[in-house]
Design a protein around this motif. Sequence first.
Motif, PDB file in Angstrom:
ATOM      1  N   ALA A   1       8.864  -1.216   5.800  1.00 35.22           N
ATOM      2  CA  ALA A   1       7.434  -1.446   6.046  1.00 35.22           C
ATOM      3  C   ALA A   1       7.109  -2.936   6.039  1.00 35.22           C
ATOM      4  O   ALA A   1       7.767  -3.729   5.358  1.00 35.22           O
ATOM      5  N   PRO A   2       6.077  -3.339   6.803  1.00 36.94           N
ATOM      6  CA  PRO A   2       5.659  -4.748   6.799  1.00 36.94           C
ATOM      7  C   PRO A   2       5.136  -5.149   5.422  1.00 36.94           C
ATOM      8  O   PRO A   2       4.572  -4.334   4.699  1.00 36.94           O
ATOM      9  N   GLN A   3       5.327  -6.397   5.068  1.00 41.81           N
ATOM     10  CA  GLN A   3       4.894  -6.872   3.750  1.00 41.81           C
ATOM     11  C   GLN A   3       3.382  -6.839   3.610  1.00 41.81           C
ATOM     12  O   GLN A   3       2.850  -6.515   2.558  1.00 41.81           O
ATOM     13  N   THR A   4       2.672  -7.212   4.672  1.00 45.29           N
ATOM     14  CA  THR A   4       1.208  -7.251   4.627  1.00 45.29           C
ATOM     15  C   THR A   4       0.656  -6.612   5.880  1.00 45.29           C
ATOM     16  O   THR A   4       1.387  -6.358   6.846  1.00 45.29           O
ATOM     17  N   GLY A   5      -0.662  -6.375   5.866  1.00 44.47           N
ATOM     18  CA  GLY A   5      -1.313  -5.790   7.031  1.00 44.47           C
ATOM     19  C   GLY A   5      -0.874  -4.363   7.227  1.00 44.47           C
ATOM     20  O   GLY A   5      -0.501  -3.663   6.298  1.00 44.47           O
ATOM     21  N   SER A   6      -0.904  -3.891   8.457  1.00 42.67           N
ATOM     22  CA  SER A   6      -0.466  -2.542   8.774  1.00 42.67           C
ATOM     23  C   SER A   6       0.286  -2.571  10.085  1.00 42.67           C
ATOM     24  O   SER A   6       0.245  -3.541  10.836  1.00 42.67           O
TER      25      SER A   6
ATOM     26  N   ASP B   1       0.826  -1.208   0.000  1.00 39.98           N
ATOM     27  CA  ASP B   1       0.000   0.000   0.000  1.00 39.98           C
ATOM     28  C   ASP B   1       0.863   1.261   0.000  1.00 39.98           C
ATOM     29  O   ASP B   1       0.523   2.263  -0.645  1.00 39.98           O
ATOM     30  N   ALA B   2       1.972   1.215   0.717  1.00 39.30           N
ATOM     31  CA  ALA B   2       2.852   2.381   0.785  1.00 39.30           C
ATOM     32  C   ALA B   2       3.450   2.705  -0.583  1.00 39.30           C
ATOM     33  O   ALA B   2       3.620   3.882  -0.937  1.00 39.30           O
ATOM     34  N   MET B   3       3.749   1.686  -1.363  1.00 42.59           N
ATOM     35  CA  MET B   3       4.279   1.924  -2.709  1.00 42.59           C
ATOM     36  C   MET B   3       3.219   2.572  -3.600  1.00 42.59           C
ATOM     37  O   MET B   3       3.517   3.473  -4.392  1.00 42.59           O
ATOM     38  N   LYS B   4       1.970   2.129  -3.461  1.00 40.70           N
ATOM     39  CA  LYS B   4       0.890   2.762  -4.222  1.00 40.70           C
ATOM     40  C   LYS B   4       0.703   4.210  -3.770  1.00 40.70           C
ATOM     41  O   LYS B   4       0.504   5.110  -4.598  1.00 40.70           O
ATOM     42  N   ALA B   5       0.793   4.427  -2.465  1.00 38.52           N
ATOM     43  CA  ALA B   5       0.642   5.779  -1.931  1.00 38.52           C
ATOM     44  C   ALA B   5       1.760   6.696  -2.424  1.00 38.52           C
ATOM     45  O   ALA B   5       1.526   7.876  -2.724  1.00 38.52           O
ATOM     46  N   LEU B   6       2.959   6.165  -2.526  1.00 33.96           N
ATOM     47  CA  LEU B   6       4.090   6.954  -3.023  1.00 33.96           C
ATOM     48  C   LEU B   6       3.840   7.415  -4.461  1.00 33.96           C
ATOM     49  O   LEU B   6       4.102   8.574  -4.809  1.00 33.96           O
TER      50      LEU B   6
ATOM     51  N   PHE C   1       9.172  15.211   1.582  1.00 35.85           N
ATOM     52  CA  PHE C   1       8.539  14.066   2.226  1.00 35.85           C
ATOM     53  C   PHE C   1       8.740  12.783   1.421  1.00 35.85           C
ATOM     54  O   PHE C   1       8.593  11.682   1.952  1.00 35.85           O
ATOM     55  N   LEU C   2       9.086  12.927   0.148  1.00 40.25           N
ATOM     56  CA  LEU C   2       9.293  11.747  -0.695  1.00 40.25           C
ATOM     57  C   LEU C   2      10.400  10.849  -0.140  1.00 40.25           C
ATOM     58  O   LEU C   2      10.266   9.619  -0.120  1.00 40.25           O
ATOM     59  N   ALA C   3      11.488  11.457   0.301  1.00 42.01           N
ATOM     60  CA  ALA C   3      12.601  10.667   0.843  1.00 42.01           C
ATOM     61  C   ALA C   3      12.169   9.908   2.090  1.00 42.01           C
ATOM     62  O   ALA C   3      12.534   8.738   2.286  1.00 42.01           O
ATOM     63  N   THR C   4      11.364  10.559   2.926  1.00 42.17           N
ATOM     64  CA  THR C   4      10.859   9.906   4.136  1.00 42.17           C
ATOM     65  C   THR C   4       9.964   8.728   3.780  1.00 42.17           C
ATOM     66  O   THR C   4      10.033   7.659   4.407  1.00 42.17           O
TER      67      THR C   4
ATOM     68  N   TYR D   1      10.615   4.696   4.601  1.00 40.46           N
ATOM     69  CA  TYR D   1       9.634   3.861   5.306  1.00 40.46           C
ATOM     70  C   TYR D   1       9.341   2.585   4.532  1.00 40.46           C
ATOM     71  O   TYR D   1       9.217   1.499   5.112  1.00 40.46           O
ATOM     72  N   ILE D   2       9.230   2.706   3.209  1.00 39.81           N
ATOM     73  CA  ILE D   2       8.897   1.551   2.373  1.00 39.81           C
ATOM     74  C   ILE D   2       9.933   0.433   2.537  1.00 39.81           C
ATOM     75  O   ILE D   2       9.600  -0.754   2.522  1.00 39.81           O
ATOM     76  N   LYS D   3      11.182   0.811   2.735  1.00 36.45           N
ATOM     77  CA  LYS D   3      12.239  -0.195   2.903  1.00 36.45           C
ATOM     78  C   LYS D   3      12.009  -1.060   4.141  1.00 36.45           C
ATOM     79  O   LYS D   3      12.377  -2.241   4.164  1.00 36.45           O
TER      80      LYS D   3
END
Length: 302
Positions: free
Chosen positions: A292-297, A235-240, A281-284, A288-290
Amino acid sequence: MGTFQSFRKAYGALKDSTMVGLAKVNSDFKDLDIAIVKATNHVECPPKDRHVRKIFSATSVSRPRADVAYCIHALARRLSKTKNWIVAIKTLIVIHRTLREADPTFREELLNYSHRGHILQISNFKDDSSPLAWDCSAWVRTYALYLEERLECFRVLKYDIESERFTKSAGASKVPTRTRMLGCDELLEQLPALQQLLYRLIGCQVLKESFKIYCAINDGIINLVDVFFDMSRHDAMKALNVYKRAGKQIENLADFYDCCKGLDLTRNYQFPSLRQPPPSFLATMEEYIKEAPQTGSVNKRL
């Protein structure tokens, strides 16, 4: 050239007159068919309001759904058969106005119709009768794409962004749009749809409808930032990607508004204040994506 254009105008007027005559004799929906022909005739001027109002009346909630469906079929037939850019643009304007100003029954039936046919997909439309007609043909195709995207956005959002009322309450500086309150899943579904709608809108340069779309996207981006650090990696990659696109679209929208602000027509318009999402904020987000959990939140895992 002038003689040819005069002939085309006379021929167009004759076609309109013939179609009105046929509707009077052969149509079970005589008044509606006549209103459609007159609203979308070959005269180079906006559709006359009295004819458009008759179309609104024919698609009102009090009318049988079969009548509304016939109206859409008649507009689709008018659009698909014409090779004249004036008729095509006026037909699209009628559809657009009916979507905005008439009862929701028209939009609902148009959505049903678009599942079976492709009323607004006119990618091959061209009027090569003159250089102006050729240039306007490109805008006809772009305008149709915007209206098609408007329907698609409604399918995703389940409401019409243009019908939103951003009324300020007492003591409030700004009323948030629906996107400000969405959960993560809905946000990641609706923001790309709104961004694609804005992309089509900038392409055909429909000014006023951009205001509410921008506000919805801006509130959605604020919400996105608030919930970003609770997202899974997917989800974080989509949000980025959504965040990056928002920055580019603000630049395009700013250029568009700069052009429009110099027009007499927009002198009394209240343009929204455009806010560029902070590039820092892009760098932040990427950091985080590096991790971040693979699934869930994050919240679900704690």
